[in-house]
Design a protein around this motif. Sequence first.
Motif, PDB file in Angstrom:
ATOM      1  N   PHE A 120       0.876  -1.169   0.000  1.00 23.63           N
ATOM      2  CA  PHE A 120       0.000   0.000   0.000  1.00 23.63           C
ATOM      3  C   PHE A 120       0.912   1.217   0.000  1.00 23.63           C
ATOM      4  N   GLY A 121       0.903   1.944  -1.110  1.00 19.31           N
ATOM      5  CA  GLY A 121       1.866   3.032  -1.237  1.00 19.31           C
ATOM      6  C   GLY A 121       3.242   2.408  -1.280  1.00 19.31           C
ATOM      7  N   ASN A 122       4.122   2.828  -0.392  1.00 18.05           N
ATOM      8  CA  ASN A 122       5.481   2.267  -0.363  1.00 18.05           C
ATOM      9  C   ASN A 122       5.698   1.358   0.857  1.00 18.05           C
ATOM     10  N   ARG A 123       4.627   0.837   1.430  1.00 15.45           N
ATOM     11  CA  ARG A 123       4.741  -0.001   2.622  1.00 15.45           C
ATOM     12  C   ARG A 123       4.251  -1.411   2.354  1.00 15.45           C
ATOM     13  N   GLN A 124       4.914  -2.377   3.003  1.00 20.79           N
ATOM     14  CA  GLN A 124       4.575  -3.795   2.875  1.00 20.79           C
ATOM     15  C   GLN A 124       3.775  -4.254   4.096  1.00 20.79           C
ATOM     16  N   PHE A 125       2.704  -4.957   3.844  1.00 22.24           N
ATOM     17  CA  PHE A 125       1.899  -5.555   4.910  1.00 22.24           C
ATOM     18  C   PHE A 125       1.837  -7.053   4.661  1.00 22.24           C
ATOM     19  N   ASP A 126       2.150  -7.820   5.701  1.00 16.24           N
ATOM     20  CA  ASP A 126       2.132  -9.276   5.633  1.00 16.24           C
ATOM     21  C   ASP A 126       0.855  -9.754   6.323  1.00 16.24           C
ATOM     22  N   PHE A 127      -0.171 -10.058   5.528  1.00 13.15           N
ATOM     23  CA  PHE A 127      -1.456 -10.514   6.072  1.00 13.15           C
ATOM     24  C   PHE A 127      -1.378 -12.015   6.307  1.00 13.15           C
ATOM     25  N   ARG A 128      -1.755 -12.436   7.517  1.00 15.62           N
ATOM     26  CA  ARG A 128      -1.730 -13.848   7.877  1.00 15.62           C
ATOM     27  C   ARG A 128      -3.073 -14.231   8.493  1.00 15.62           C
ATOM     28  N   VAL A 129      -3.695 -15.240   7.912  1.00 20.61           N
ATOM     29  CA  VAL A 129      -4.973 -15.726   8.450  1.00 20.61           C
ATOM     30  C   VAL A 129      -4.660 -16.579   9.677  1.00 20.61           C
ATOM     31  N   LYS A 130      -5.239 -16.208  10.797  1.00 22.58           N
ATOM     32  CA  LYS A 130      -5.059 -16.934  12.055  1.00 22.58           C
ATOM     33  C   LYS A 130      -6.428 -17.208  12.666  1.00 22.58           C
ATOM     34  N   PRO A 131      -6.603 -18.383  13.263  1.00 22.37           N
ATOM     35  CA  PRO A 131      -7.904 -18.660  13.882  1.00 22.37           C
ATOM     36  C   PRO A 131      -8.142 -17.805  15.130  1.00 22.37           C
ATOM     37  N   ARG A 132      -7.055 -17.490  15.857  1.00 23.13           N
ATOM     38  CA  ARG A 132      -7.186 -16.720  17.097  1.00 23.13           C
ATOM     39  C   ARG A 132      -6.010 -15.758  17.239  1.00 23.13           C
ATOM     40  N   PHE A 133      -6.312 -14.585  17.758  1.00 19.89           N
ATOM     41  CA  PHE A 133      -5.300 -13.594  18.111  1.00 19.89           C
ATOM     42  C   PHE A 133      -5.959 -12.629  19.091  1.00 19.89           C
ATOM     43  N   PRO A 134      -5.166 -11.991  19.938  1.00 23.00           N
ATOM     44  CA  PRO A 134      -5.777 -11.079  20.919  1.00 23.00           C
ATOM     45  C   PRO A 134      -6.208  -9.768  20.264  1.00 23.00           C
ATOM     46  N   LYS A 135      -7.035  -9.016  20.965  1.00 25.19           N
ATOM     47  CA  LYS A 135      -7.453  -7.695  20.472  1.00 25.19           C
ATOM     48  C   LYS A 135      -6.291  -6.709  20.541  1.00 25.19           C
ATOM     49  N   LYS A 136      -5.445  -6.853  21.577  1.00 26.93           N
ATOM     50  CA  LYS A 136      -4.305  -5.959  21.777  1.00 26.93           C
ATOM     51  C   LYS A 136      -3.059  -6.794  22.053  1.00 26.93           C
ATOM     52  N   LEU A 137      -1.897  -6.228  21.712  1.00 30.97           N
ATOM     53  CA  LEU A 137      -0.635  -6.910  22.000  1.00 30.97           C
ATOM     54  C   LEU A 137      -0.389  -6.950  23.499  1.00 30.97           C
ATOM     55  N   THR A 138       0.066  -8.093  23.995  1.00 33.09           N
ATOM     56  CA  THR A 138       0.527  -8.212  25.380  1.00 33.09           C
ATOM     57  C   THR A 138       1.905  -8.846  25.320  1.00 33.09           C
ATOM     58  N   SER A 139       2.676  -8.665  26.369  1.00 37.02           N
ATOM     59  CA  SER A 139       4.018  -9.264  26.375  1.00 37.02           C
ATOM     60  C   SER A 139       3.919 -10.791  26.359  1.00 37.02           C
ATOM     61  N   GLU A 140       2.893 -11.350  26.991  1.00 41.33           N
ATOM     62  CA  GLU A 140       2.729 -12.804  26.993  1.00 41.33           C
ATOM     63  C   GLU A 140       2.415 -13.325  25.588  1.00 41.33           C
ATOM     64  N   PHE A 141       1.538 -12.637  24.867  1.00 40.92           N
ATOM     65  CA  PHE A 141       1.244 -13.033  23.491  1.00 40.92           C
ATOM     66  C   PHE A 141       2.506 -12.913  22.640  1.00 40.92           C
ATOM     67  N   LEU A 142       3.245 -11.812  22.778  1.00 45.68           N
ATOM     68  CA  LEU A 142       4.464 -11.614  21.980  1.00 45.68           C
ATOM     69  C   LEU A 142       5.492 -12.709  22.256  1.00 45.68           C
ATOM     70  N   LEU A 143       5.593 -13.145  23.515  1.00 46.15           N
ATOM     71  CA  LEU A 143       6.541 -14.210  23.849  1.00 46.15           C
ATOM     72  C   LEU A 143       6.158 -15.505  23.123  1.00 46.15           C
ATOM     73  N   VAL A 144       4.892 -15.831  23.125  1.00 44.08           N
ATOM     74  CA  VAL A 144       4.431 -17.024  22.404  1.00 44.08           C
ATOM     75  C   VAL A 144       4.640 -16.834  20.902  1.00 44.08           C
ATOM     76  N   ASP A 145       4.330 -15.651  20.403  1.00 45.78           N
ATOM     77  CA  ASP A 145       4.430 -15.391  18.969  1.00 45.78           C
ATOM     78  C   ASP A 145       5.873 -15.408  18.480  1.00 45.78           C
ATOM     79  N   VAL A 146       6.810 -14.936  19.305  1.00 42.93           N
ATOM     80  CA  VAL A 146       8.218 -14.950  18.883  1.00 42.93           C
ATOM     81  C   VAL A 146       8.689 -16.397  18.713  1.00 42.93           C
ATOM     82  N   ILE A 147       8.197 -17.304  19.551  1.00 36.30           N
ATOM     83  CA  ILE A 147       8.554 -18.721  19.401  1.00 36.30           C
ATOM     84  C   ILE A 147       7.813 -19.321  18.200  1.00 36.30           C
ATOM     85  N   ASN A 148       6.552 -18.943  18.003  1.00 42.96           N
ATOM     86  CA  ASN A 148       5.807 -19.405  16.816  1.00 42.96           C
ATOM     87  C   ASN A 148       6.546 -19.032  15.531  1.00 42.96           C
TER      88      ASN A 148
END
Length: 191
Positions: free
Chosen positions: A109-137
Motif C-alpha cells: 500500500f503506497g510504499n509499505r509492505q503488509f504481511d497478512f496472515r490468516v489466524k484462527p485466534r489472536f488477541p485484540k491488543k498486544l501483550t508481552s505474553e502473546f508476543l513471547l508465544v508469537d516470537v517462538i511461533n
Amino acid sequence: MQVARTLRAGKVYRREDLAQVSNAVDRHLSELVADGALKRLAQGLYYVPKKSVFGELPPDDHELVTAFLRDKDFLVFSPSSYNALGVGTTQLYNKTIVYNHKRHGMFSFGNRQFDFRVKPRFPKKLTSEFLLVDVINNLDELAEDKNQVLQMVERKLPLFDQAKLKRAVSTFASVATKKRFMAWHFSSDHA
C-alpha cells in the motif's frame, strides 16, 4: 465537487465507497489524484493525505487495514515489537504483520509492505505474553540466532505473569511452540 466534499483528511476510502456519491467515479478519482487531494494506495484503495509540519503523513495502519479488509477484527504489529521482550531480538523490521480471518499474503500500500496472515485466534491488543508465544511461533523468521533467543526466553519465563502466559500458550501457540514450552516444564513448574 460532491466527491471532494465527502473526503476527510487521513481517511482511507475504497472505490465503491466513493461510487455512492459520484455519477462518474473513475473520472472523479483520476481528477482528485491528479490534484493531489487523493493518493492511490492500491487498486481501488485511496487515502486523503493528512498534512503535518513534516509534510504528508501516511494513513493510519488501523484505518488502512479496516478499509482493505472491510473488517475491524485484526491485530496489526511489527516484528520489531519482539525487541521489547528482552529475549535477544534486536532487529528492526520494515514490515507490518496483520493477523486476521480473511486475507493471506504480502500486500503493498503506497510504499509499505503488509504481511497478512490468516489466524484462527489472536488477541485484540498486544501483550508481552502473546508476543513471547508469537516470537517462538515465528522463530524461523527471525534474523537473530535462534538458539540464543530460545535460551533467553527460557531464562525470562519466570518474569512473566504466569497465568496470562499459560493462557497465551494454550490459546495462541502452535503445536511445536506448545511442545517447546512443555520441554521447559512451563506447565507444571512455572505455572
